[in-house]
Design a protein around this motif. Structure first.
Motif, PDB file in Angstrom:
ATOM      1  N   THR A  32       0.798  -1.232   0.000  1.00 46.06           N
ATOM      2  CA  THR A  32       0.000   0.000   0.000  1.00 46.06           C
ATOM      3  C   THR A  32       0.828   1.278   0.000  1.00 46.06           C
ATOM      4  O   THR A  32       0.255   2.360  -0.023  1.00 46.06           O
ATOM      5  N   ILE A  33       2.145   1.168   0.055  1.00 46.77           N
ATOM      6  CA  ILE A  33       2.958   2.380   0.175  1.00 46.77           C
ATOM      7  C   ILE A  33       2.805   3.258  -1.062  1.00 46.77           C
ATOM      8  O   ILE A  33       2.813   2.779  -2.190  1.00 46.77           O
ATOM      9  N   TYR A  56       2.382   4.293   6.186  1.00 45.58           N
ATOM     10  CA  TYR A  56       3.749   4.807   6.243  1.00 45.58           C
ATOM     11  C   TYR A  56       3.777   6.316   6.543  1.00 45.58           C
ATOM     12  O   TYR A  56       4.816   6.945   6.459  1.00 45.58           O
ATOM     13  N   SER A  57       2.652   6.885   6.920  1.00 41.98           N
ATOM     14  CA  SER A  57       2.537   8.329   7.142  1.00 41.98           C
ATOM     15  C   SER A  57       3.327   8.831   8.343  1.00 41.98           C
ATOM     16  O   SER A  57       3.649  10.006   8.417  1.00 41.98           O
ATOM     17  N   HIS A  58       3.627   7.959   9.272  1.00 43.64           N
ATOM     18  CA  HIS A  58       4.267   8.366  10.525  1.00 43.64           C
ATOM     19  C   HIS A  58       5.735   7.953  10.612  1.00 43.64           C
ATOM     20  O   HIS A  58       6.273   7.820  11.714  1.00 43.64           O
ATOM     21  N   MET A  59       6.403   7.793   9.491  1.00 42.79           N
ATOM     22  CA  MET A  59       7.785   7.311   9.510  1.00 42.79           C
ATOM     23  C   MET A  59       8.726   8.246  10.275  1.00 42.79           C
ATOM     24  O   MET A  59       9.614   7.780  10.995  1.00 42.79           O
ATOM     25  N   GLY A  60       8.564   9.542  10.143  1.00 39.16           N
ATOM     26  CA  GLY A  60       9.408  10.480  10.882  1.00 39.16           C
ATOM     27  C   GLY A  60       9.262  10.294  12.383  1.00 39.16           C
ATOM     28  O   GLY A  60      10.249  10.296  13.127  1.00 39.16           O
ATOM     29  N   GLU A  61       8.021  10.123  12.826  1.00 34.42           N
ATOM     30  CA  GLU A  61       7.765   9.881  14.247  1.00 34.42           C
ATOM     31  C   GLU A  61       8.368   8.557  14.694  1.00 34.42           C
ATOM     32  O   GLU A  61       8.914   8.461  15.798  1.00 34.42           O
ATOM     33  N   TYR A  62       8.257   7.531  13.847  1.00 36.23           N
ATOM     34  CA  TYR A  62       8.825   6.230  14.197  1.00 36.23           C
ATOM     35  C   TYR A  62      10.336   6.334  14.400  1.00 36.23           C
ATOM     36  O   TYR A  62      10.890   5.735  15.319  1.00 36.23           O
ATOM     37  N   LEU A  63      11.016   7.100  13.546  1.00 38.22           N
ATOM     38  CA  LEU A  63      12.455   7.291  13.723  1.00 38.22           C
ATOM     39  C   LEU A  63      12.735   7.993  15.052  1.00 38.22           C
ATOM     40  O   LEU A  63      13.667   7.620  15.772  1.00 38.22           O
ATOM     41  N   ALA A  64      11.931   8.992  15.379  1.00 41.01           N
ATOM     42  CA  ALA A  64      12.131   9.752  16.607  1.00 41.01           C
ATOM     43  C   ALA A  64      11.901   8.903  17.853  1.00 41.01           C
ATOM     44  O   ALA A  64      12.441   9.203  18.918  1.00 41.01           O
ATOM     45  N   GLU A  65      11.133   7.846  17.740  1.00 42.39           N
ATOM     46  CA  GLU A  65      10.843   6.966  18.869  1.00 42.39           C
ATOM     47  C   GLU A  65      11.833   5.810  18.986  1.00 42.39           C
ATOM     48  O   GLU A  65      11.771   5.035  19.934  1.00 42.39           O
ATOM     49  N   SER A  66      12.746   5.695  18.043  1.00 41.67           N
ATOM     50  CA  SER A  66      13.627   4.533  17.970  1.00 41.67           C
ATOM     51  C   SER A  66      15.023   4.822  18.513  1.00 41.67           C
ATOM     52  O   SER A  66      15.587   5.876  18.254  1.00 41.67           O
ATOM     53  N   ASP A  67      15.542   3.849  19.225  1.00 41.71           N
ATOM     54  CA  ASP A  67      16.932   3.899  19.674  1.00 41.71           C
ATOM     55  C   ASP A  67      17.851   3.291  18.628  1.00 41.71           C
ATOM     56  O   ASP A  67      19.033   3.610  18.565  1.00 41.71           O
ATOM     57  N   ARG A  90       9.848   8.657   2.580  1.00 38.34           N
ATOM     58  CA  ARG A  90       8.663   8.998   3.365  1.00 38.34           C
ATOM     59  C   ARG A  90       9.019   9.350   4.815  1.00 38.34           C
ATOM     60  O   ARG A  90       8.163   9.783   5.578  1.00 38.34           O
ATOM     61  N   SER A  91      10.291   9.174   5.186  1.00 33.97           N
ATOM     62  CA  SER A  91      10.772   9.491   6.529  1.00 33.97           C
ATOM     63  C   SER A  91      11.382  10.886   6.623  1.00 33.97           C
ATOM     64  O   SER A  91      11.886  11.277   7.672  1.00 33.97           O
ATOM     65  N   ILE A  92      11.349  11.638   5.552  1.00 28.90           N
ATOM     66  CA  ILE A  92      12.017  12.943   5.499  1.00 28.90           C
ATOM     67  C   ILE A  92      11.458  13.914   6.538  1.00 28.90           C
ATOM     68  O   ILE A  92      12.129  14.877   6.937  1.00 28.90           O
TER      69      ILE A  92
END
Length: 167
Positions: A32-33, A56-67, A90-92
């Motif tokens: 679906t991307i 995939y709309s929240h990829m930036g947030e996912y990066l911010a939540e990841s160690d 999509r993570s930009i």
């Protein structure tokens, strides 16, 4: 939390990671991307979030939540596979549209006061030395822009060679 982005077929993924993983968000191709359209909406209209509505709309947030972020990708001409590249595009929203000079180079300003570790696994049975060097330079350049620390860049012939070593 860890973020695992991969382009593996489900059967291959299950053979590498047969057990459920705790504290790991897995991003895979669910068909679906949507491709990034370069509209800058994630910077201007909805800061930090892609305006395209899919899983995939929240990829930036996912990066911010990841160690830690783990990428598993077929090496395609010294770069990421189309799917993994699309996820990274999509993570930009993880960074700002504004620029600053760092180490004599122009890079995006950071949106979050956050750093994560990056591990990258490229696979393919015909990766040339030139493609490996290109891939290493690409990962290093991405890590500077995305403010992360590269902990591993590895090349394997078959994804099955990873066998849990990605985590």
């Amino acid at each position: 939390m860890k973020l695992l982005i991969h382009d593996l077929e489900e059967k291959t993924f299950q053979s590498i990671f047969p057990e459920p993983m705790k504290d790991v968000r897995v991003i895979s191709d669910d068909g679906t991307i949507k491709p990034c359209i370069g509209c800058f909406g994630c910077w201007v209209k909805t800061p930090g979030q892609c305006i395209l509505k899919d899983s995939y709309s929240h990829m930036g947030e996912y990066l911010a939540e990841s160690d830690e972020v783990i990428l598993i990708s077929r090496c395609t001409y010294g770069g990421f596979s189309p799917f993994v590249k699309n996820v990274l595009d999509r993570s930009i929203s993880y960074i700002h549209p504004y620029f600053e000079i760092r180490n004599g180079e122009m890079h995006h300003q950071h949106r979050y006061d956050h750093q994560y570790n990056l591990k990258v696994w490229f696979y393919g049975d015909d990766i040339t030395e030139a493609e490996k060097e290109t891939a290493k330079r690409l990962v290093k350049a991405n890590s500077i822009n995305m403010d992360c620390t590269v902990k591993n860049i590895a090349f394997v012939r078959e994804p099955g060679s990873i066998q849990g070593g990605a985590l």
